[in-house]
Scaffold this motif. Structure first.
Motif, PDB file in Angstrom:
ATOM      1  N   TYR A  28       6.653 -33.052  88.599  1.00  0.00           N
ATOM      2  CA  TYR A  28       6.870 -31.797  87.879  1.00  0.00           C
ATOM      3  C   TYR A  28       7.321 -31.964  86.424  1.00  0.00           C
ATOM      4  N   GLY A  29       7.720 -33.175  86.032  1.00  0.00           N
ATOM      5  CA  GLY A  29       8.161 -33.402  84.659  1.00  0.00           C
ATOM      6  C   GLY A  29       9.578 -32.938  84.383  1.00  0.00           C
ATOM      7  N   VAL A  30      10.334 -32.645  85.424  1.00  0.00           N
ATOM      8  CA  VAL A  30      11.751 -32.268  85.291  1.00  0.00           C
ATOM      9  C   VAL A  30      12.558 -33.003  86.348  1.00  0.00           C
ATOM     10  N   TRP A  31      13.823 -33.209  86.042  1.00  0.00           N
ATOM     11  CA  TRP A  31      14.730 -33.825  87.010  1.00  0.00           C
ATOM     12  C   TRP A  31      15.211 -32.756  87.983  1.00  0.00           C
ATOM     13  N   PRO A  32      15.591 -33.137  89.189  1.00  0.00           N
ATOM     14  CA  PRO A  32      16.025 -32.161  90.185  1.00  0.00           C
ATOM     15  C   PRO A  32      17.125 -31.212  89.702  1.00  0.00           C
ATOM     16  N   LYS A  33      18.048 -31.715  88.871  1.00  0.00           N
ATOM     17  CA  LYS A  33      19.134 -30.852  88.386  1.00  0.00           C
ATOM     18  C   LYS A  33      18.607 -29.708  87.516  1.00  0.00           C
ATOM     19  N   ASN A  34      17.382 -29.844  86.987  1.00  0.00           N
ATOM     20  CA  ASN A  34      16.761 -28.806  86.161  1.00  0.00           C
ATOM     21  C   ASN A  34      15.667 -28.043  86.898  1.00  0.00           C
ATOM     22  N   PHE A  35      15.526 -28.297  88.182  1.00  0.00           N
ATOM     23  CA  PHE A  35      14.418 -27.710  88.924  1.00  0.00           C
ATOM     24  C   PHE A  35      14.527 -26.187  89.041  1.00  0.00           C
ATOM     25  N   GLN A  86      19.511 -35.846  94.516  1.00  0.00           N
ATOM     26  CA  GLN A  86      20.341 -36.616  93.588  1.00  0.00           C
ATOM     27  C   GLN A  86      20.528 -38.008  94.166  1.00  0.00           C
ATOM     28  N   ASP A  87      21.374 -38.822  93.537  1.00  0.00           N
ATOM     29  CA  ASP A  87      21.623 -40.153  94.078  1.00  0.00           C
ATOM     30  C   ASP A  87      22.083 -40.024  95.526  1.00  0.00           C
ATOM     31  N   GLN A  88      21.488 -40.785  96.407  1.00  0.00           N
ATOM     32  CA  GLN A  88      21.801 -40.835  97.841  1.00  0.00           C
ATOM     33  C   GLN A  88      21.380 -39.591  98.616  1.00  0.00           C
ATOM     34  N   ILE A  89      20.760 -38.608  97.947  1.00  0.00           N
ATOM     35  CA  ILE A  89      20.255 -37.418  98.635  1.00  0.00           C
ATOM     36  C   ILE A  89      18.782 -37.270  98.267  1.00  0.00           C
ATOM     37  N   TYR A  90      17.911 -37.264  99.275  1.00  0.00           N
ATOM     38  CA  TYR A  90      16.487 -37.119  99.012  1.00  0.00           C
ATOM     39  C   TYR A  90      15.843 -36.215 100.050  1.00  0.00           C
ATOM     40  N   LEU A  91      14.655 -35.772  99.737  1.00  0.00           N
ATOM     41  CA  LEU A  91      13.884 -34.959 100.676  1.00  0.00           C
ATOM     42  C   LEU A  91      12.894 -35.848 101.400  1.00  0.00           C
ATOM     43  N   PHE A  92      12.598 -35.482 102.608  1.00  0.00           N
ATOM     44  CA  PHE A  92      11.505 -36.114 103.345  1.00  0.00           C
ATOM     45  C   PHE A  92      10.544 -35.003 103.733  1.00  0.00           C
ATOM     46  N   ASP A  93       9.318 -35.103 103.243  1.00  0.00           N
ATOM     47  CA  ASP A  93       8.295 -34.109 103.548  1.00  0.00           C
ATOM     48  C   ASP A  93       7.628 -34.510 104.863  1.00  0.00           C
ATOM     49  N   PRO A  94       7.862 -33.746 105.949  1.00  0.00           N
ATOM     50  CA  PRO A  94       7.315 -34.122 107.248  1.00  0.00           C
ATOM     51  C   PRO A  94       5.799 -33.910 107.360  1.00  0.00           C
ATOM     52  N   ILE A  95       5.232 -33.115 106.465  1.00  0.00           N
ATOM     53  CA  ILE A  95       3.784 -32.889 106.488  1.00  0.00           C
ATOM     54  C   ILE A  95       3.060 -34.075 105.850  1.00  0.00           C
ATOM     55  N   LYS A  96       3.540 -34.446 104.645  1.00  0.00           N
ATOM     56  CA  LYS A  96       2.921 -35.560 103.923  1.00  0.00           C
ATOM     57  C   LYS A  96       3.506 -36.909 104.327  1.00  0.00           C
ATOM     58  N   LYS A  97       4.632 -36.852 105.049  1.00  0.00           N
ATOM     59  CA  LYS A  97       5.339 -38.055 105.501  1.00  0.00           C
ATOM     60  C   LYS A  97       5.723 -38.959 104.326  1.00  0.00           C
ATOM     61  N   ILE A  98       6.349 -38.340 103.312  1.00  0.00           N
ATOM     62  CA  ILE A  98       6.787 -39.100 102.137  1.00  0.00           C
ATOM     63  C   ILE A  98       8.239 -38.775 101.805  1.00  0.00           C
ATOM     64  N   LYS A  99       8.910 -39.750 101.224  1.00  0.00           N
ATOM     65  CA  LYS A  99      10.270 -39.605 100.730  1.00  0.00           C
ATOM     66  C   LYS A  99      10.182 -39.134  99.277  1.00  0.00           C
ATOM     67  N   ILE A 100      10.950 -38.114  98.923  1.00  0.00           N
ATOM     68  CA  ILE A 100      10.927 -37.568  97.575  1.00  0.00           C
ATOM     69  C   ILE A 100      12.310 -37.741  96.957  1.00  0.00           C
ATOM     70  N   SER A 101      12.376 -38.622  95.976  1.00  0.00           N
ATOM     71  CA  SER A 101      13.631 -38.881  95.280  1.00  0.00           C
ATOM     72  C   SER A 101      13.548 -38.262  93.886  1.00  0.00           C
ATOM     73  N   GLN A 102      14.556 -38.523  93.057  1.00  0.00           N
ATOM     74  CA  GLN A 102      14.569 -37.983  91.702  1.00  0.00           C
ATOM     75  C   GLN A 102      13.330 -38.405  90.918  1.00  0.00           C
ATOM     76  N   LYS A 103      12.926 -39.653  91.050  1.00  0.00           N
ATOM     77  CA  LYS A 103      11.762 -40.152  90.319  1.00  0.00           C
ATOM     78  C   LYS A 103      10.493 -39.422  90.729  1.00  0.00           C
ATOM     79  N   GLU A 104      10.286 -39.224  92.014  1.00  0.00           N
ATOM     80  CA  GLU A 104       9.090 -38.517  92.480  1.00  0.00           C
ATOM     81  C   GLU A 104       9.078 -37.073  91.983  1.00  0.00           C
TER      82      GLU A 104
END
Length: 69
Positions: A48-55, A25-43
């Motif tokens: 997946y075509g859904v927002w995190p709240k609907n995951f 959510q806002d100010q909370i994101y995932l960091f994938d240590p394998i792919k070394k990428i930041k995953i926010s709501q947009k990503e």
């Protein structure tokens, strides 16, 4: 994570587990240590075509072979 967010911190959850997308959510994101990428709501939405709240609903409908669902 919500307590840190409420104190104004940006929260980074380090994991490759897609089940944790539901926490993004806002100010909370995932960091994938394998792919070394930041995953926010947009990503999440772009991938997946859904927002995190609907995951959870998305995973429930789609199933996940890694979780035997």
């Amino acid at each position: 994570s919500l307590e840190a967010k409420n104190l104004g911190y940006e929260v980074r959850i380090v994991s490759h587990d897609k089940d944790l997308y539901q926490l993004i959510q806002d100010q909370i994101y995932l960091f994938d240590p394998i792919k070394k990428i930041k995953i926010s709501q947009k990503e999440c939405y772009d991938k997946y075509g859904v927002w995190p709240k609907n995951f959870i609903d998305y995973q429930s409908l789609l199933g996940d072979s890694a979780d035997n669902v």
